[in-house]
Design an enzyme around this catalytic site. Structure first.
Site, PDB file in Angstrom:
ATOM      1  CG  ASP A   1       8.545  14.365  -1.126  1.00  0.00           C
ATOM      2  OD1 ASP A   1       9.137  15.181  -1.842  1.00  0.00           O
ATOM      3  OD2 ASP A   1       7.323  14.217  -1.130  1.00  0.00           O
TER       4      ASP A   1
ATOM      5  NE  ARG B   1       6.838   6.829  -3.811  1.00  0.00           N
ATOM      6  CZ  ARG B   1       6.335   7.980  -3.409  1.00  0.00           C
ATOM      7  NH1 ARG B   1       7.089   9.058  -3.426  1.00  0.00           N
ATOM      8  NH2 ARG B   1       5.085   8.070  -2.996  1.00  0.00           N
TER       9      ARG B   1
ATOM     10  CB  VAL C   1       3.880   4.469   6.831  1.00  0.00           C
ATOM     11  CG1 VAL C   1       4.085   4.071   5.367  1.00  0.00           C
ATOM     12  CG2 VAL C   1       2.497   4.000   7.313  1.00  0.00           C
TER      13      VAL C   1
ATOM     14  CG  ASP D   1       1.191  10.858   1.846  1.00  0.00           C
ATOM     15  OD1 ASP D   1       2.198  11.544   1.642  1.00  0.00           O
ATOM     16  OD2 ASP D   1       1.093   9.683   1.464  1.00  0.00           O
TER      17      ASP D   1
ATOM     18  CE  LYS E   1       3.161  13.020  -4.964  1.00  0.00           C
ATOM     19  NZ  LYS E   1       4.160  11.939  -5.107  1.00  0.00           N
ATOM     20  CG  ASN E   2       1.168   9.239  -4.344  1.00  0.00           C
ATOM     21  OD1 ASN E   2       2.162   9.821  -4.750  1.00  0.00           O
ATOM     22  ND2 ASN E   2       0.831   9.214  -3.082  1.00  0.00           N
TER      23      ASN E   2
END
Length: 438
Positions: A118, A94, A328, A306, A24-25
């Protein structure tokens, strides 16, 4: 309004094969980078996730042509660029902030609404804004968004105070067409960042990845379209490996190279998992049970932030007291109450546990957790606050006694490739139901 919920009944060990697609990123950043080409670019092995649709809508609103068809995304320049990302996209994800640099190159000005994503902690736009100012842009930040203008960006020297993935990507996409050389120190070097740099290089960019988190970019006059195949999502790969372990089963994950999971694999091995690594797949099983561990998240090549959501559920099924230290994002543990509701024995603290003091050590951020295992989990009705929390709740539900109702499942589908179908294929008894919202 009707909302979809998932009903999950534990059905024993999860077993089978999962094919992971691009992350996704990664995919959304590639779509933004493709704006910079004078011709069409193609992104293959794209996941079927909500994030792709949102980013495509944004690009189309700017006048960029986007086509999506069975795992392949085509992005081509439109006839006329509208340099203002509509306010309707405020807070959705974002991605808009990453469009500032490309829009300055294409139109000399840009407006993007404030970032979303999120609710895992502040995602300051300061690094992005300061980098663009250093490259000669005039930037104004208001309550509604960020406005920037520049006739031509200029190469410069930039040092990031923290290796931010988003800021590194903004600088990459701004510097490739800037006048002169940009030297970036303190860059993020996550696999997704390197993958983006390689895509830009395919488009004609001049980029050097140097030691010690340094990237050197020599600006060029123009970039052309390019084609690329995305590597498998390392978050998804680890999440499904954990799904097998948590339920006492074994999941084979295809499509994600071993080098993207080095730290995660070693962490699982330390906990007593037997990890099988081949060129075709990765799998993990724990025939003799799991041991507790202490893990600290970090920027790449450390343990990825993640990965800690599925790890937290895995800790509940490991013998003893495990510790997790998140360094993080300061609010990453926002999902813990949902897991506690299902019987996970987790306590969160505002001190640094399981590692040296981090940048949140003198704040009130609850960023460390102690987990007691083996916890006896029970089905519950829970609402999911974000993508990763959603997936962890599915894992807990799969190992619980009794039925669970998961609300807010749209979060999971925004970030994972067809998770409902994947879990069903592994043997989980899962069904969809429409309920009245509110």
């Amino acid at each position: 309004m009707n909302e979809e919920v998932w009903l999950i009944e534990p059905s024993g060990p999860l077993r089978g094969d999962v094919e992971v697609r691009g992350s996704k990123n990664g995919v959304s950043k590639h779509m933004v980078a493709a704006m910079l080409g004078t011709g069409e670019s193609t992104i293959q092995n794209a996941p079927d996730v909500g994030e792709v649709g949102i980013t495509a809508q944004m690009l189309r609103a700017l006048g960029i042509d986007v086509e999506i068809s069975s795992g392949e995304i085509s992005v081509a320049p439109g006839k006329q660029i509208n340099p203002h990302v509509p306010a309707a996209f405020t807070g959705l994800n974002r991605i808009p902030i990453l469009m500032l640099g490309p829009l300055l190159h294409l139109a000399g000005e840009a407006f993007v609404p404030l970032v979303g994503g999120d609710p895992i902690g502040r995602r300051p736009v300061d690094f992005h804004v300061e980098a663009l100012r250093a490259m000669g842009a005039e930037v104004e930040v208001s309550d509604t968004g960020v406005y920037a203008k520049a006739k031509r960006l200029r190469g410069t020297r930039i040092e990031l105070p923290y290796p931010s993935v988003g800021a590194t990507e903004t600088i990459l996409m701004s510097a490739v067409l800037a006048e002169g050389k940009t030297v970036l120190k303190g860059a993020a070097m996550e696999p997704e960042v390197v993958e983006l740099a390689l895509f830009l290089q395919r488009m004609g960019a001049r980029i050097e990845l140097s030691p010690d988190r340094r990237i050197v970019i020599e600006g060029v006059e123009r970039l052309h379209g390019a084609s690329t195949w995305l590597n498998g999502d390392r978050i998804e790969a680890f999440s499904y490996l954990a799904a097998g372990l948590i339920t006492g089963g074994q999941v084979r994950v295809h499509g994600c190279p071993q080098d993207r999971l080095v730290t995660a694999i070693t962490t699982l091995a330390r906990m007593g998992a037997e990890v099988d690594i081949t060129d075709d797949y990765l799998s993990a099983s724990a025939p003799h049970g799991l041991r507790a561990a202490a893990v600290q998240t970090d920027t790449h090549p450390g343990f990825m932030t993640d990965w800690q959501t599925p790890l937290m559920v895995l800790f509940t099924q490991a013998q003893g007291m495990s510790v997790l230290h998140e360094t993080v994002f300061e609010n990453r543990l926002v999902y813990v109450p949902a897991l506690q509701k299902m019987g996970c024995e987790i306590e969160v603290f505002d001190v640094c546990l399981g590692g040296p003091a981090c940048r949140y050590h003198d704040t009130n951020a609850k960023h460390s957790a102690v987990v007691r295992g083996v916890s006896r989990l029970s089905g519950a009705d829970v609402t999911l606050p974000d993508i990763r929390a959603g997936f962890s709740a599915v894992l807990a539900a799969a190992a619980a006694e009794g039925t669970s109702t998961l609300r807010g499942v749209h979060h999971i589908e925004r970030g994972y490739h067809r998770p409902f179908e994947q879990f069903a294929s592994l043997g989980l008894k899962i069904s969809r139901e429409k309920v009245q919202d509110g």
